[in-house]
Design an enzyme around this catalytic site. Structure first.
Site, PDB file in Angstrom:
ATOM      1  N   ASP A   1      -5.311  28.248  35.828  1.00 45.24           N
ATOM      2  CA  ASP A   1      -4.161  27.358  35.961  1.00 45.24           C
ATOM      3  C   ASP A   1      -4.015  26.572  34.656  1.00 45.24           C
ATOM      4  O   ASP A   1      -4.940  25.884  34.229  1.00 45.24           O
ATOM      5  CB  ASP A   1      -4.400  26.406  37.142  1.00 45.24           C
ATOM      6  CG  ASP A   1      -3.165  25.593  37.479  1.00 45.24           C
ATOM      7  OD1 ASP A   1      -2.245  25.529  36.645  1.00 45.24           O
ATOM      8  OD2 ASP A   1      -3.129  25.014  38.580  1.00 45.24           O
TER       9      ASP A   1
ATOM     10  N   ASP B   1       2.583  29.532  35.172  1.00 47.63           N
ATOM     11  CA  ASP B   1       1.365  28.967  34.591  1.00 47.63           C
ATOM     12  C   ASP B   1       0.129  29.117  35.482  1.00 47.63           C
ATOM     13  O   ASP B   1      -0.840  28.385  35.332  1.00 47.63           O
ATOM     14  CB  ASP B   1       1.590  27.488  34.250  1.00 47.63           C
ATOM     15  CG  ASP B   1       1.927  26.664  35.474  1.00 47.63           C
ATOM     16  OD1 ASP B   1       2.160  27.265  36.539  1.00 47.63           O
ATOM     17  OD2 ASP B   1       1.965  25.427  35.374  1.00 47.63           O
ATOM     18  N   GLU B   2       0.187  30.050  36.413  1.00 45.36           N
ATOM     19  CA  GLU B   2      -0.954  30.264  37.309  1.00 45.36           C
ATOM     20  C   GLU B   2      -1.203  31.755  37.455  1.00 45.36           C
ATOM     21  O   GLU B   2      -0.269  32.499  37.760  1.00 45.36           O
ATOM     22  CB  GLU B   2      -0.609  29.775  38.722  1.00 45.36           C
ATOM     23  CG  GLU B   2      -0.842  28.320  39.009  1.00 45.36           C
ATOM     24  CD  GLU B   2      -0.550  28.071  40.483  1.00 45.36           C
ATOM     25  OE1 GLU B   2      -1.402  27.482  41.149  1.00 45.36           O
ATOM     26  OE2 GLU B   2       0.521  28.486  40.959  1.00 45.36           O
TER      27      GLU B   2
END
Lengths: 430, 372
Positions: free
Chosen positions: A22, A119-120
């Site tokens: 993350d 973003d993960e």
């Protein structure tokens, strides 16, 4: 050696090794990288829409969060809470570029990578123990962190465990810039330290129902006899709950299903109430998501319309169709009905409007053509060949002459504004 | 209430009515049948699932008028196995008692007041339809209704009365069936009704080709009545889409083909088709149609049969199940298929012998896209 049984080279190793990578305050990091002299030097930084334009906070750095600022909060409120923070717009293109750079690193270290959002990323490292020379998962996580920082200049946190659920909760413990691995066998003990609301899939309504039964923590949940859970919530839901509370989550890290939804939403500068203005905004959002859908060669079976009323109550309505649709017209027809339903239930000024597409399917299996049986009072869900050809022709024109080359009359009054939409890729920043 | 009834009549009544009652209902009264003995020599039985209701009148010797409701399925199970002797039925408070030969039953019932009132449909303004016509219309169209919940109007069969014709139409968007029958000079009514297929199923089950049916609409309900039997249903709200506009008028390639050999060939090659799409390819050309299936990971199949073809050659894909289904209902020895292009609706029509009475029946099937 501790952890060896977890991630060691032994072929007896049966459990999975899952990491969630993350990116820490991703939009803030990217904004700083893009503008090292400005945002890069600001000690306190928020990324999002402008306070005057009634935008919301997309991301804020950890020190700003200490002031109570959260993602999704109106920027005006955030500025009140933390007046000394600098506010910059979301650097969309740079974010996509950096996200791809992170992804490129992950693709080299893990056999299965699934992007859960911009973003993960979930990684499944099961069976790669030898590649990492039998290092414990924690050491591997740190190595991945360093490589991403080296090659993509992005700081990430990593959570790990035997299931996606555990990895998801663990990454919260890892932030910022750390790694937190839950060893096999420790899942239940780890879950016990969480409130039930931390379990993904338990929404506010369910949470309230649980609270009515006195269940607020996973600890309390596990203390309830399974029979009672089944009586209260039904057998299926009860066993789902029990499993999650014990850290059991069979869902795989699946590189094939990563794009789960495409959505576009916008907060208006002033609350909207006129039906034709709302219809125009809806149409605009449909063009965004429809174009994105077709660029990826997909069709969508579920259309969702989301509105946030002036008093911040957020509501949404969805419809799942028999067959996937891909044309703007078909999507708009469904979205329009959903918007009408939402408006009929609560006709108050609207602050935010969005359209989402999910149950995405490749065009491959959707071979069955439809009769264009429209008319009557119920034209929903059916997409004619003409709708699809029209959408494809419009895509070709927009590709050649720009996005505003072809704009439906309904939204013509503000040409050029399509480019300012907030298009969310699957989920918001975590 | 006290009456005596033959086992056959009891069984017939229960069989007719119990098919209309709910098996999985949260309202216990809906799994009951309402008995009403009011007239000399007649026992009335009613059942409803709130959408469709059925009432039947059977002969019985009424000794004491009255009403009660009792569990339908239980009574039917009993009536099926009773000896062929008169059945004496009597109520005591909310219990119903049956005696037949040496068999004796007591079942708990519920008061008749709790039973939902059947829709009151006046038959004064209705029309008459022959059982034969009605059953034929239903049989040839109701299979095509949609089972998806996204478009409620398509979950029903459109029944139109106009221009001296009765028409029924049903579609799920992938195929469509339309049948028209001249209603003769007697039909002056104009109506457009969207009827749930469950109600039409009851009509098919409970009326015969020889029956003359009175049909009437009252508000949102439709009623069918013969001498002994009544069926009521809620109509589906909404306006049916304009189906005429999707019926192709410019198809210019036609095939005349023997139905049975075509069906067999489709079934044969479809064995190799994908379980999801059931896709087969038909290649029409000079005097024959080639049937091809290519399913990755499974295999391929090829067959061909003679046709009489008119027009340029054509390759088109179909879901084999949709084609087989409409061929079955079209039913004639020879059928006529019409096409315009690979992505346009195909028509399937019966071909009648010259001296045989024809039926005005048309099915449309949308093709599958041929992408590879």
């Amino acid at each position: 050696m501790p952890g060896a049984a977890f991630h060691g080279p032994t072929p007896m190793n049966r459990h999975r090794s899952i990491l969630l990578v993350d990116c820490d305050t991703f939009f803030v990091q990217v904004a700083r990288l893009e503008d090292p002299q400005g945002a890069g030097r600001a000690p306190l930084l928020m990324v999002g829409g402008s306070a005057e334009g009634r935008g919301v906070v997309t991301s804020a750095d950890y020190r700003v969060r200490e002031h109570g600022v959260r993602s999704g909060m109106p920027m005006a409120r955030a500025v009140e809470l933390c007046p000394e923070a600098m506010v910059v717009p979301v650097p969309r293109d740079a974010c996509l570029r950096r996200s791809r750079a992170v992804r490129a690193v992950l693709d080299r270290v893990a056999p299965v990578v699934q992007a859960a959002s911009i973003d993960e990323f979930y990684l499944d490292l099961t069976g790669t123990e030898r590649l990492f020379e039998g290092a414990p998962l924690e050491a591997t996580a740190h190595r991945i962190r360093e490589r991403i920082l080296d090659e993509a200049e992005i700081t990430v946190s990593i959570g790990g465990g035997t299931t996606r659920l555990v990895a998801k909760l663990a990454v919260e413990r890892a932030k910022p810039a750390g790694a937190h691995i839950v060893a096999p066998g420790q899942e239940e003990a780890f879950l016990r330290s969480h409130p039930v609301g931390a379990i993904p899939g338990i929404g506010p309504v369910f949470l309230e129902k649980l609270a009515e039964r006195g269940i607020r923590s996973v600890e309390e949940l596990l203390a309830v006899e399974p029979e009672w859970l089944a009586r209260w919530f039904g057998a299926e839901r009860a066993s789902w709950l029990r499993d999650r509370a014990r850290g059991i989550d069979p869902s795989p890290v699946d590189a094939g299903t990563e794009r789960k939804s495409i959505s576009s939403e916008r907060t208006f500068a002033r609350d909207l109430e006129a039906p034709e203005r709302l219809a125009a905004e809806l149409h605009r959002a449909v063009l965004e998501v429809g174009g994105g859908l077709r660029r990826r060669g997909l069709g969508a079976r579920t259309v969702t319309v989301k509105i946030r009323d002036h008093d911040f109550r957020t509501r949404q309505a969805s419809r799942t169709l028999a067959l996937p649709v891909a044309s703007d017209r078909a999507i708009f027809r469904v979205a329009r009905e959903l918007l009408d339903e939402l408006r009929a239930r609560r006709p108050v000024p609207v602050r935010l409007l969005g359209v989402g597409l999910s149950s995405l399917e490749g065009e491959g299996p959707a071979l069955q053509l439809e009769l264009p049986v429209t008319g009557g009072d119920d034209p929903v869900g059916i997409e004619s060949e003409a709708d699809l050809s029209l959408a494809k022709a419009a895509d070709a024109l927009r590709k050649r002459f720009g996005r505003d080359a072809l704009v439906p009359g309904r939204i013509l009054e503000r040409p050029g504004s399509m480019g300012r939409r907030d298009t969310h890729e699957p989920e918001e920043e975590g | 209430m006290r009456f005596t009834i033959t086992r056959q009549n009891l069984n017939e009544g229960l069989t007719a009515v119990s098919a209309s009652i709910s098996t999985k209902t949260t309202l216990p009264i809906l799994s009951n049948i309402l008995f009403r003995a009011a007239e000399e020599g007649v026992l009335e039985m009613s059942g409803t699932d709130l959408d469709v209701s059925v009432r039947l009148r059977v002969p019985a010797q009424v000794d004491e008028p009255g009403t009660l409701t009792a569990p339908g399925k239980k009574l039917l199970e009993i009536a099926k196995e009773l000896p062929d002797e008169p059945v004496q039925v009597q109520t005591r408070a909310d219990q119903i008692e049956l005696r037949c030969g040496r068999a004796h039953f007591k079942l708990n019932g519920l008061p008749a007041e709790d039973f939902p009132a059947l829709p009151s449909v006046s038959f004064d303004g209705g029309w008459t339809a022959s059982g034969k016509d009605l059953l034929s219309l239903i049989r040839h169209t109701s299979f095509a209704v949609s089972t998806e919940e996204t478009r409620p109007v398509l979950n029903g069969v459109l029944w139109e009365l106009r221009d001296g014709e009765m028409r029924m139409v049903a579609t799920n968007g992938h195929r469509l069936a339309r049948m028209r029958i001249p209603a003769g000079p007697s039909l002056e009514t104009t109506a457009q009704l969207i009827v749930p297929p469950a109600a039409l199923q009851q009509v098919q089950r409970l009326f015969n080709a020889e029956d003359e049916l009175r049909v009437s609409r009252d508000g949102n309900h439709l009623g069918f009545r013969s001498e002994r039997t009544e069926v009521y249903t809620r109509l589906i709200d909404g306006t049916y889409p304009n189906y005429e506009q999707v019926i192709p008028k410019d198809n210019d390639r036609f095939a005349l083909v023997e139905r049975k050999p075509l069906e067999s060939a489709i079934r044969r090659v479809a064995a190799v088709a994908s379980d999801q799409t059931h896709r087969i390819r038909l290649q029409f050309g000079n005097d024959r149609v080639e049937l091809n299936v290519l399913t990755p990971d499974l295999g391929e199949a090829h067959d061909e049969i003679p046709v009489s073809w008119e027009g340029d050659g054509l390759e088109i894909g179909f879901n084999a199940n949709y084609l087989l289904e409409v061929l079955r209902y079209v039913g004639t020895d020879e059928v006529k298929l019409g096409f315009k292009a690979p992505e346009r609706a195909a028509t399937v029509e019966p071909v009648h012998a010259e001296d045989a009475p024809g039926m005005d029946y048309l099915c449309l099937v949308m093709p599958l896209r041929l992408v590879d």
